[in-house]
Design a protein around this motif. Structure first.
Motif, PDB file in Angstrom:
ATOM      1  N   GLN A  66       0.928  -1.107   0.022  1.00 43.47           N
ATOM      2  CA  GLN A  66       0.089   0.021   0.139  1.00 43.47           C
ATOM      3  C   GLN A  66       0.964   1.597   0.264  1.00 43.47           C
ATOM      4  O   GLN A  66       1.862   1.135   0.596  1.00 43.47           O
ATOM      5  CB  GLN A  66      -1.341  -0.108   1.327  1.00 43.47           C
ATOM      6  N   GLY A  67       0.014   2.252  -0.469  1.00 43.54           N
ATOM      7  CA  GLY A  67       1.269   2.968  -1.122  1.00 43.54           C
ATOM      8  C   GLY A  67       2.222   2.341  -1.834  1.00 43.54           C
ATOM      9  O   GLY A  67       2.956   1.488  -2.764  1.00 43.54           O
ATOM     10  N   ASP A  68       3.089   4.294  -2.231  1.00 44.72           N
ATOM     11  CA  ASP A  68       4.627   3.222  -3.218  1.00 44.72           C
ATOM     12  C   ASP A  68       5.914   3.240  -2.784  1.00 44.72           C
ATOM     13  O   ASP A  68       6.613   3.287  -3.283  1.00 44.72           O
ATOM     14  CB  ASP A  68       4.720   5.007  -3.801  1.00 44.72           C
ATOM     15  N   SER A  69       6.379   3.564  -1.417  1.00 44.27           N
ATOM     16  CA  SER A  69       7.443   3.426  -0.583  1.00 44.27           C
ATOM     17  C   SER A  69       8.050   1.546  -0.982  1.00 44.27           C
ATOM     18  O   SER A  69       9.524   1.888  -1.313  1.00 44.27           O
ATOM     19  CB  SER A  69       7.348   3.898   0.576  1.00 44.27           C
ATOM     20  N   THR A  70       7.149   0.661  -0.996  1.00 40.94           N
ATOM     21  CA  THR A  70       8.091  -0.894  -0.782  1.00 40.94           C
ATOM     22  C   THR A  70       8.098  -0.863  -2.624  1.00 40.94           C
ATOM     23  O   THR A  70       8.875  -1.401  -2.828  1.00 40.94           O
ATOM     24  CB  THR A  70       6.778  -1.531  -0.540  1.00 40.94           C
ATOM     25  N   ASP A  71       7.540   0.267  -3.182  1.00 45.56           N
ATOM     26  CA  ASP A  71       7.823  -0.710  -4.765  1.00 45.56           C
ATOM     27  C   ASP A  71       8.597   0.143  -5.178  1.00 45.56           C
ATOM     28  O   ASP A  71       9.678   0.079  -6.023  1.00 45.56           O
ATOM     29  CB  ASP A  71       6.244  -0.221  -5.706  1.00 45.56           C
ATOM     30  N   ASP A  72       9.251   1.404  -4.680  1.00 45.11           N
ATOM     31  CA  ASP A  72      10.229   2.668  -4.742  1.00 45.11           C
ATOM     32  C   ASP A  72      11.694   1.733  -4.595  1.00 45.11           C
ATOM     33  O   ASP A  72      12.469   2.017  -5.350  1.00 45.11           O
ATOM     34  CB  ASP A  72       9.944   3.430  -4.442  1.00 45.11           C
ATOM     35  N   GLU A  73      10.823   0.951  -3.179  1.00 44.25           N
ATOM     36  CA  GLU A  73      11.898   0.570  -2.379  1.00 44.25           C
ATOM     37  C   GLU A  73      12.967  -0.427  -3.309  1.00 44.25           C
ATOM     38  O   GLU A  73      13.941  -1.133  -4.055  1.00 44.25           O
ATOM     39  CB  GLU A  73      12.069  -0.209  -1.502  1.00 44.25           C
ATOM     40  N   LEU A  74      11.662  -1.350  -4.060  1.00 43.10           N
ATOM     41  CA  LEU A  74      12.348  -2.630  -4.911  1.00 43.10           C
ATOM     42  C   LEU A  74      12.438  -2.537  -6.085  1.00 43.10           C
ATOM     43  O   LEU A  74      13.480  -2.704  -6.327  1.00 43.10           O
ATOM     44  CB  LEU A  74      10.537  -3.062  -5.710  1.00 43.10           C
ATOM     45  N   ASP A  75      11.923  -1.087  -6.540  1.00 38.29           N
ATOM     46  CA  ASP A  75      12.608  -0.513  -8.080  1.00 38.29           C
ATOM     47  C   ASP A  75      14.627  -0.019  -8.134  1.00 38.29           C
ATOM     48  O   ASP A  75      15.592   0.008  -8.748  1.00 38.29           O
ATOM     49  CB  ASP A  75      11.735   0.888  -8.822  1.00 38.29           C
ATOM     50  N   ARG A  76      14.684   0.365  -6.757  1.00 36.83           N
ATOM     51  CA  ARG A  76      15.917   1.102  -6.400  1.00 36.83           C
ATOM     52  C   ARG A  76      17.105   0.405  -5.911  1.00 36.83           C
ATOM     53  O   ARG A  76      17.829   0.076  -6.801  1.00 36.83           O
ATOM     54  CB  ARG A  76      16.094   2.269  -4.891  1.00 36.83           C
ATOM     55  N   ARG A  77      16.386  -1.079  -5.404  1.00 34.67           N
ATOM     56  CA  ARG A  77      17.025  -2.205  -5.217  1.00 34.67           C
ATOM     57  C   ARG A  77      17.938  -2.747  -6.891  1.00 34.67           C
ATOM     58  O   ARG A  77      18.282  -3.558  -7.057  1.00 34.67           O
ATOM     59  CB  ARG A  77      16.949  -3.170  -4.476  1.00 34.67           C
ATOM     60  N   LEU A  78      17.073  -2.675  -7.831  1.00 39.20           N
ATOM     61  CA  LEU A  78      17.201  -3.502  -8.397  1.00 39.20           C
ATOM     62  C   LEU A  78      17.950  -2.599  -9.622  1.00 39.20           C
ATOM     63  O   LEU A  78      18.547  -3.542 -10.289  1.00 39.20           O
ATOM     64  CB  LEU A  78      15.857  -4.100  -9.577  1.00 39.20           C
ATOM     65  N   GLU A  79      17.423  -1.071  -9.968  1.00 36.84           N
ATOM     66  CA  GLU A  79      18.067  -0.745 -10.160  1.00 36.84           C
ATOM     67  C   GLU A  79      20.092  -1.074  -9.734  1.00 36.84           C
ATOM     68  O   GLU A  79      21.181  -1.242 -11.206  1.00 36.84           O
ATOM     69  CB  GLU A  79      17.266   0.689 -10.614  1.00 36.84           C
ATOM     70  N   GLU A  80      19.918  -0.890  -8.475  1.00 36.95           N
ATOM     71  CA  GLU A  80      21.289  -1.410  -7.829  1.00 36.95           C
ATOM     72  C   GLU A  80      22.521  -2.728  -8.700  1.00 36.95           C
ATOM     73  O   GLU A  80      23.195  -2.358  -8.905  1.00 36.95           O
ATOM     74  CB  GLU A  80      21.610  -0.853  -6.680  1.00 36.95           C
ATOM     75  N   LEU A  81      21.040  -3.168  -8.112  1.00 34.37           N
ATOM     76  CA  LEU A  81      22.038  -4.560  -8.696  1.00 34.37           C
ATOM     77  C   LEU A  81      22.406  -4.501 -10.077  1.00 34.37           C
ATOM     78  O   LEU A  81      23.434  -5.553 -10.849  1.00 34.37           O
ATOM     79  CB  LEU A  81      20.964  -5.915  -8.405  1.00 34.37           C
ATOM     80  N   ALA A  82      21.533  -4.676 -11.339  1.00 37.41           N
ATOM     81  CA  ALA A  82      21.900  -4.315 -12.635  1.00 37.41           C
ATOM     82  C   ALA A  82      22.985  -2.946 -13.054  1.00 37.41           C
ATOM     83  O   ALA A  82      23.753  -3.650 -13.364  1.00 37.41           O
ATOM     84  CB  ALA A  82      20.149  -3.979 -13.329  1.00 37.41           C
ATOM     85  N   ALA A  83      22.877  -2.297 -12.182  1.00 31.93           N
ATOM     86  CA  ALA A  83      23.932  -1.420 -12.284  1.00 31.93           C
ATOM     87  C   ALA A  83      25.558  -1.664 -11.996  1.00 31.93           C
ATOM     88  O   ALA A  83      26.324  -1.626 -12.664  1.00 31.93           O
ATOM     89  CB  ALA A  83      23.569  -0.031 -11.965  1.00 31.93           C
ATOM     90  N   ASP A  84      25.305  -2.235 -10.672  1.00 31.58           N
ATOM     91  CA  ASP A  84      26.406  -3.390 -10.272  1.00 31.58           C
ATOM     92  C   ASP A  84      26.700  -4.823 -10.926  1.00 31.58           C
ATOM     93  O   ASP A  84      28.473  -5.084 -10.535  1.00 31.58           O
ATOM     94  CB  ASP A  84      26.097  -3.717  -8.587  1.00 31.58           C
ATOM     95  N   ARG A  85      26.355  -5.556 -12.012  1.00 27.32           N
ATOM     96  CA  ARG A  85      26.549  -6.500 -12.304  1.00 27.32           C
ATOM     97  C   ARG A  85      25.935  -6.338 -13.895  1.00 27.32           C
ATOM     98  O   ARG A  85      26.486  -5.802 -14.609  1.00 27.32           O
ATOM     99  CB  ARG A  85      25.169  -8.013 -11.510  1.00 27.32           C
TER     100      ARG A  85
END
Length: 233
Positions: A66-85
């Motif tokens: 509910q709300g956007d904070s969880t999905d925003d955190e999910l997107d942030r983590r996936l973007e970090e993983l993609a940038a790092d790998r």
């Protein structure tokens, strides 16, 4: 300097087969594998296996998002993983749209009836009939579509121009039983592997066109979309 190997991001609507074929390809190529669902469960503090969680924990996950904070955190983590790998297979909904890094972006198209059948077959701890699976698929898709429209302004149901490869497996699972599902997976996996490998190896456009000609039902498009393309196909 070691050679650069781009990541691969699989996407598709619920039960399209992205998880199955992302895992198969990762095993075949000896690549790392990242599941957006596993990352989401970690964020929500739900300590259960990802397989089947969208059946028996759907309401819990929905409430936690509910709300956007969880999905925003999910997107942030996936973007970090993609940038790092590099050389990693990502099983995710939005990474193809969010990540600026070069990667092979794969969309698996599958119509609602075939996805309801796949949903039914893939149950492990629940026993929903096919009709309920159909409703479940639509509810999950509607939630995700609304989130992406609100937060990122792309339509999960229609926007496809970001993808390098568009595949279709609707025709491969005609009945809701395990043997048919397994046969469909076995028929589709080699096409997925060949097409993704061709893009990873930067095969010439003529080779890509020949590959699409050999699999006209499974390969809807291979290679970048024409400039300005924004419709479903």
């Amino acid at each position: 300097m070691a050679p650069y190997h781009p990541n691969v991001a699989f996407a598709g609507l619920t039960a399209a087969g992205k998880t199955t074929h992302a895992r198969i390809l990762a095993a075949e190529l000896g690549c790392g594998y990242v599941s957006a669902t596993e990352v989401l469960l970690e964020i929500l503090g739900i300590d259960v296996p990802a397989d089947g969680v969208w059946f028996d924990r759907f309401d819990q996950i929905r409430n936690g998002r509910q709300g956007d904070s969880t999905d925003d955190e999910l997107d942030r983590r996936l973007e970090e993983l993609a940038a790092d790998r590099q050389g990693t297979i990502f099983d995710t909904w939005a990474l193809a749209w969010l990540a600026p890094e070069p990667m092979v972006r794969v969309w698996i198209e599958s119509d609602l009836d075939s996805r309801a059948r796949k949903c039914y077959v893939s149950q492990t701890r629940t026993a929903m009939p096919v009709s309920a699976c159909r409703d479940h698929v639509q509810a999950k898709d509607a939630d995700t579509r609304a989130s992406f429209l609100r937060r990122h302004e792309f339509d999960l149901f229609t926007d496809r121009h970001r993808y390098d490869l568009m595949l279709c497996n609707s025709h491969l699972i005609q009945t809701a039983d395990r043997s048919c599902a397994d046969a469909g997976i076995a028929a589709f996996a080699p096409v997925v592997g060949e097409a993704v490998t061709a893009l990873l190896n930067e095969r010439p456009s003529g080779d890509l066109a020949a590959l699409a000609d050999r699999h006209p039902t499974e390969i809807l498009r291979i290679g970048a979309a024409a400039p300005g393309t924004s419709s479903r196909y």
